[in-house]
Motif scaffolding. Structure first.
Motif, PDB file in Angstrom:
ATOM      1  N   VAL A  10      60.606  27.328  53.279  1.00 53.69           N
ATOM      2  CA  VAL A  10      61.197  28.671  53.180  1.00 53.69           C
ATOM      3  C   VAL A  10      61.916  28.946  54.501  1.00 53.69           C
ATOM      4  CG1 VAL A  10      60.798  31.146  52.835  1.00 53.69           C
ATOM      5  CG2 VAL A  10      59.328  29.469  51.671  1.00 53.69           C
ATOM      6  N   TRP A  11      63.148  29.398  54.404  1.00 57.09           N
ATOM      7  CA  TRP A  11      63.952  29.679  55.600  1.00 57.09           C
ATOM      8  C   TRP A  11      64.651  31.009  55.399  1.00 57.09           C
ATOM      9  CZ3 TRP A  11      69.437  29.777  56.214  1.00 57.09           C
ATOM     10  CH2 TRP A  11      69.858  29.942  57.552  1.00 57.09           C
ATOM     11  N   ARG A  12      64.342  32.004  56.304  1.00 56.30           N
ATOM     12  CA  ARG A  12      64.886  33.363  56.187  1.00 56.30           C
ATOM     13  C   ARG A  12      64.628  33.905  54.785  1.00 56.30           C
ATOM     14  NH1 ARG A  12      70.566  33.309  59.747  1.00 56.30           N
ATOM     15  NH2 ARG A  12      69.590  32.434  61.635  1.00 56.30           N
ATOM     16  N   GLU A  13      63.380  33.681  54.322  1.00 56.79           N
ATOM     17  CA  GLU A  13      62.899  34.153  53.018  1.00 56.79           C
ATOM     18  C   GLU A  13      63.596  33.459  51.839  1.00 56.79           C
ATOM     19  OE1 GLU A  13      61.916  38.591  54.882  1.00 56.79           O
ATOM     20  OE2 GLU A  13      63.141  38.411  53.073  1.00 56.79           O
ATOM     21  N   LEU A  14      64.319  32.385  52.110  1.00 60.00           N
ATOM     22  CA  LEU A  14      64.983  31.614  51.047  1.00 60.00           C
ATOM     23  C   LEU A  14      64.191  30.339  50.786  1.00 60.00           C
ATOM     24  CD1 LEU A  14      68.642  31.980  52.386  1.00 60.00           C
ATOM     25  CD2 LEU A  14      67.671  33.119  50.359  1.00 60.00           C
ATOM     26  N   PRO A  15      63.623  30.188  49.602  1.00 61.05           N
ATOM     27  CA  PRO A  15      62.783  29.003  49.324  1.00 61.05           C
ATOM     28  C   PRO A  15      63.607  27.817  48.829  1.00 61.05           C
ATOM     29  CG  PRO A  15      62.741  30.461  47.436  1.00 61.05           C
ATOM     30  CD  PRO A  15      63.632  31.128  48.465  1.00 61.05           C
TER      31      PRO A  15
END
Ligand SMILES: COc1ccc(Cn2ccc3ccc(-c4cc(N)[nH]n4)cc32)cc1
Length: 239
Positions: free
Chosen positions: A186-191
């Motif tokens: 998950v990166w900046r709430e993007l999975p």
């Protein structure tokens, strides 16, 4: 493969000696020669251009200088590539064709282009391709040569670290590349899409193809229309 480039700006081709291409040259996979067109001039001003017959803006490159340069650099086994906005489209299929050649010579025009008789004369002795790298106008052919050489060189055995890359990259199956992901999950709430972490390679392959097909449909529908009749299965058509 031997590559020769004729240009009035040899320094523009310095990237051919850097990074991936530089390594391919160092390993002897490709040999590269860059030639200054002005070496074939004989006047004190080293003139390579003149006014266009029929009038019109800008200048045209003189046939005599180009003729002498190509007589020196080319042989009858050469495939001569002349970048031009008026050329046939340079595509991955053309890159694959060029990758099979033993000797490519690139003629880099400037100004408003090269006197047409240079191509007409060369065509008497060798194969000549006038190629466009896109529907926009550059200032000269050098940048187009860097594009073509990179796309061709990466197809040569041993140039890419992972040979599967060239075999499976965009356009290899006629479709655009789908999205790629790496860590973190998950990166900046993007999975990362769950399917890619499932370990189920049949599902992963299916998902990747669906993504590629959807992206191609959305961005380049003409590529979908150009696919062979049997390229799309029932599942694909249901997308
Ligand atoms: C007749 O109109 C013009 C003709 C040429 C130019 C500038 N120019 C001179 C040589 C040369 C070689 C390649 C290209 C090029 C290739 C692609 N795909 N875009 N632009 C551009 C080039 C300006 C205008």
């Amino acid at each position: 493969m031997r590559i020769d480039v004729v240009t009035i700006f040899p320094e523009y081709l310095a990237p051919l000696r850097a990074a991936l291409l530089g390594k391919a040259v160092d390993r002897g996979l490709i040999s590269v020669g860059v030639h200054d067109l002005r070496d074939w001039t004989h006047d004190v001003h080293k003139a390579v251009d003149d006014s266009p017959y029929g009038g019109g803006p800008g200048m045209v490159m003189k046939p005599q200088v180009w003729g002498d340069a190509l007589d020196t650099v080319c042989t009858d086994r050469t495939r001569l590539v002349v970048p031009t906005p008026a050329g046939r489209p340079f595509t991955q299929a053309v890159a694959r064709e060029l990758a099979d050649e033993e000797h490519l010579v690139f003629a880099c025009g400037r100004y408003e282009g090269i006197d047409q008789r240079v191509v007409d004369d060369a065509s008497r002795r060798m194969r000549v391709d006038e190629l466009s790298i896109g529907d926009y106008v550059l200032v000269g052919g050098e940048v187009a040569v860097l594009v073509v050489v990179e796309a061709v060189a990466r197809l040569l055995p041993g140039v890419l670290g992972n040979p599967r890359s060239a075999a499976e990259d965009s356009f290899s199956d006629g479709l655009l590349e789908g999205p790629s992901y790496t860590r973190p999950e998950v990166w900046r709430e993007l999975p990362v899409p769950d399917v890619l972490r499932s370990g189920n390679h049949r599902l992963i392959d299916r998902w990747r193809r669906d993504q590629a097909l959807r992206r191609t449909w959305e961005r380049r529908p003409e590529l979908v229309d150009a696919l062979p009749e049997d390229a799309l299965d029932k599942h694909d058509r249901a997308l």
